[in-house]
Design a protein around this motif. Structure first.
Motif, PDB file in Angstrom:
ATOM      1  N   GLY B  62       0.827  -1.197   0.000  1.00  0.00           N
ATOM      2  CA  GLY B  62       0.000   0.000   0.000  1.00  0.00           C
ATOM      3  C   GLY B  62       0.859   1.242   0.000  1.00  0.00           C
ATOM      4  N   GLU B  63       0.345   2.281  -0.643  1.00  0.00           N
ATOM      5  CA  GLU B  63       1.078   3.546  -0.634  1.00  0.00           C
ATOM      6  C   GLU B  63       0.070   4.674  -0.526  1.00  0.00           C
ATOM      7  OE1 GLU B  63       4.165   6.176  -3.248  1.00  0.00           O
ATOM      8  OE2 GLU B  63       3.381   4.343  -4.120  1.00  0.00           O
ATOM      9  N   MET B  64       0.348   5.618   0.391  1.00  0.00           N
ATOM     10  CA  MET B  64      -0.539   6.764   0.525  1.00  0.00           C
ATOM     11  C   MET B  64      -0.263   7.723  -0.624  1.00  0.00           C
ATOM     12  SD  MET B  64      -2.326   6.290   3.338  1.00  0.00           S
ATOM     13  CE  MET B  64      -2.982   7.911   3.680  1.00  0.00           C
ATOM     14  N   LYS B  65      -1.268   7.945  -1.452  1.00  0.00           N
ATOM     15  CA  LYS B  65      -1.084   8.831  -2.612  1.00  0.00           C
ATOM     16  C   LYS B  65      -2.267   9.777  -2.700  1.00  0.00           C
ATOM     17  CE  LYS B  65      -0.172   5.779  -5.911  1.00  0.00           C
ATOM     18  NZ  LYS B  65       0.250   5.080  -7.113  1.00  0.00           N
ATOM     19  N   LYS B  66      -1.993  10.937  -3.249  1.00  0.00           N
ATOM     20  CA  LYS B  66      -3.075  11.877  -3.479  1.00  0.00           C
ATOM     21  C   LYS B  66      -3.893  11.386  -4.657  1.00  0.00           C
ATOM     22  CE  LYS B  66      -3.461  16.723  -2.523  1.00  0.00           C
ATOM     23  NZ  LYS B  66      -3.628  16.692  -1.092  1.00  0.00           N
ATOM     24  N   SER B  67      -5.210  11.341  -4.489  1.00  0.00           N
ATOM     25  CA  SER B  67      -6.057  10.885  -5.588  1.00  0.00           C
ATOM     26  C   SER B  67      -6.421  12.083  -6.472  1.00  0.00           C
ATOM     27  CB  SER B  67      -7.323  10.241  -5.037  1.00  0.00           C
ATOM     28  OG  SER B  67      -8.001  11.150  -4.207  1.00  0.00           O
ATOM     29  N   ASP B  68      -6.974  11.783  -7.643  1.00  0.00           N
ATOM     30  CA  ASP B  68      -7.333  12.858  -8.578  1.00  0.00           C
ATOM     31  C   ASP B  68      -8.382  13.780  -7.964  1.00  0.00           C
ATOM     32  OD1 ASP B  68      -5.661  11.540 -10.287  1.00  0.00           O
ATOM     33  OD2 ASP B  68      -7.277  10.402 -11.234  1.00  0.00           O
ATOM     34  N   THR B  69      -9.301  13.168  -7.191  1.00  0.00           N
ATOM     35  CA  THR B  69     -10.413  13.959  -6.674  1.00  0.00           C
ATOM     36  C   THR B  69     -10.069  14.674  -5.371  1.00  0.00           C
ATOM     37  OG1 THR B  69     -11.227  11.929  -5.702  1.00  0.00           O
ATOM     38  CG2 THR B  69     -12.273  12.658  -7.744  1.00  0.00           C
ATOM     39  N   GLY B  70      -8.885  14.451  -4.838  1.00  0.00           N
ATOM     40  CA  GLY B  70      -8.548  15.213  -3.649  1.00  0.00           C
ATOM     41  C   GLY B  70      -7.845  14.431  -2.554  1.00  0.00           C
ATOM     42  N   PRO B  71      -8.621  13.705  -1.709  1.00  0.00           N
ATOM     43  CA  PRO B  71      -8.013  13.228  -0.472  1.00  0.00           C
ATOM     44  C   PRO B  71      -6.915  12.184  -0.702  1.00  0.00           C
ATOM     45  CG  PRO B  71     -10.155  12.229  -0.780  1.00  0.00           C
ATOM     46  CD  PRO B  71     -10.012  13.262  -1.845  1.00  0.00           C
ATOM     47  N   LYS B  72      -6.008  12.116   0.281  1.00  0.00           N
ATOM     48  CA  LYS B  72      -4.949  11.106   0.228  1.00  0.00           C
ATOM     49  C   LYS B  72      -5.565   9.748   0.484  1.00  0.00           C
ATOM     50  CE  LYS B  72      -0.396  12.783   0.853  1.00  0.00           C
ATOM     51  NZ  LYS B  72       0.395  13.672   1.646  1.00  0.00           N
TER      52      LYS B  72
END
Lengths: 230, 111
Positions: B62-72
């Protein structure tokens, strides 16, 4: 992202939950967090995932019950069962931090108060004297009592989750009062009953203060670097 | 545990690996996809213990990434071991699926 950032993010997002969802998730959070030996990183990551999921579901008109089922406790136990254990090095640095920070605080306080009493009121002889062996054993006993105290408090917090009826406030207060009294009492009794053994140490207050400061600074730097708390 | 959920347990892991192998996926997205494929009585929450287990077995990461719509969000991707496990699953599934289909079908005929 550090674990503490995840916790912060969770705190902010949790505000968006409403009514029973907030209650349901709040209990889940406490139940899953109050575990020793579980990786803090994985714990916080999964808690945030569960929260994100619930927020989405809530926006679509579904409840926590729809998402996680009717038996939240069983569900939490399933989740906890799959969270990997905390790395030994992480656990060790955390314990080391707590111990050094505690010793730092106690030494600083004892040193400064002792020095002030000697300097202003001419009390004592400017030294702190104790037999080395007894001193070390007393510190170990006190640390053990502290660990036990924290463990019991964790257990209590955990068992307060998923209850329909909240217990009476005054009963809770009384239980907690007895627990705290016992803890403080036993901590103070340890040096009282400890027989003297080991070489006699005479340490002047300034040296005591200096040693305390070193312990405190090391623990402070450790926390700054590794963000063990906050 | 119902018969269906017992049957589903191992298979679900394979399905999750397969969905994640196509593109990095986050938890909610994964549960939506499973439902879209028709596994709609898989309770939504049940994917999270499985995701944790797959991480522990080092099949996904798993990796915490910023999504296109906003939240991480925590996006999951397969590890090399995960790809291997998926291949294994597909192989085993195929060797089981055909015989089981036949057995169930012929079981009806024998009577």
């Amino acid at each position: 992202m550090n674990t503490k950032d995840l916790i912060q993010l969770n705190n902010e997002k949790r505000e968006q939950l409403t009514g029973t969802n907030k209650e349901y998730y709040g209990d889940m959070l406490v139940y899953i967090r109050t575990n020793f030996n579980k990786s803090e990183r994985y714990t916080e990551e999964v808690l945030l995932e569960l929260l994100e999921h619930l927020l989405q579901a809530q926006a679509e008109g579904r409840t926590a019950r729809d998402v996680f089922g009717d038996d939240p406790k069983a569900y939490c136990q399933e989740v906890i069962g799959e969270i990997p254990s905390e790395k030994k090095t992480n656990r060790l640095s955390f314990i080391l931090y707590i111990v050094m920070n505690l010793i730092g605080h106690v030494s600083l306080t004892v040193g400064i108060v002792g020095l002030a009493l000697y300097y202003f009121f001419n009390l004592g002889n400017g030294n702190i004297s104790f037999p080395l062996g007894s001193g070390i054993v007393i510190i170990l006993i006190d640390l053990f009592l502290l660990a036990l105290f924290v463990l019991i408090i964790f257990k209590r917090i955990k068992s307060s989750t998923f209850k329909n009826k909240q217990p009476k406030k005054w009963i809770e207060f009384l239980q907690l009062w007895v627990l705290c009294t016992l803890f403080i009492g036993l901590t103070l009794l340890a040096p009282w009953f400890m027989p003297d053994f080991g070489a006699n140490m005479h340490i002047s207050f300034p040296v005591f203060i200096l040693a305390g400061a070193v312990f405190y600074i090391v623990s402070f730097v450790m926390n700054k670097k590794m963000r063990l708390i906050n | 545990m119902t018969l269906r959920s017992q049957l589903l347990k191992g298979i679900l892991e394979g399905c999750i690996l397969s969905i994640i192998s196509r593109q990095p996926t986050y938890g909610y997205e994964l549960s939506v996809k499973l439902q879209e494929f028709g596994l709609n009585d898989v309770s939504e929450g049940s994917i999270y213990p499985i995701l944790l287990r797959l991480q522990k077995e080092n099949l996904i990461q798993g990796e915490m990434k910023k999504s296109d719509t906003g939240p991480k969000r925590k996006y999951y991707a397969l590890t090399n071991e995960g790809h291997e496990a998926l291949k294994q699953f597909i192989y085993h599934w195929r060797t089981i699926k055909a015989p089981v289909d036949t057995i169930i079908g012929e079981g009806g005929n024998i009577r």
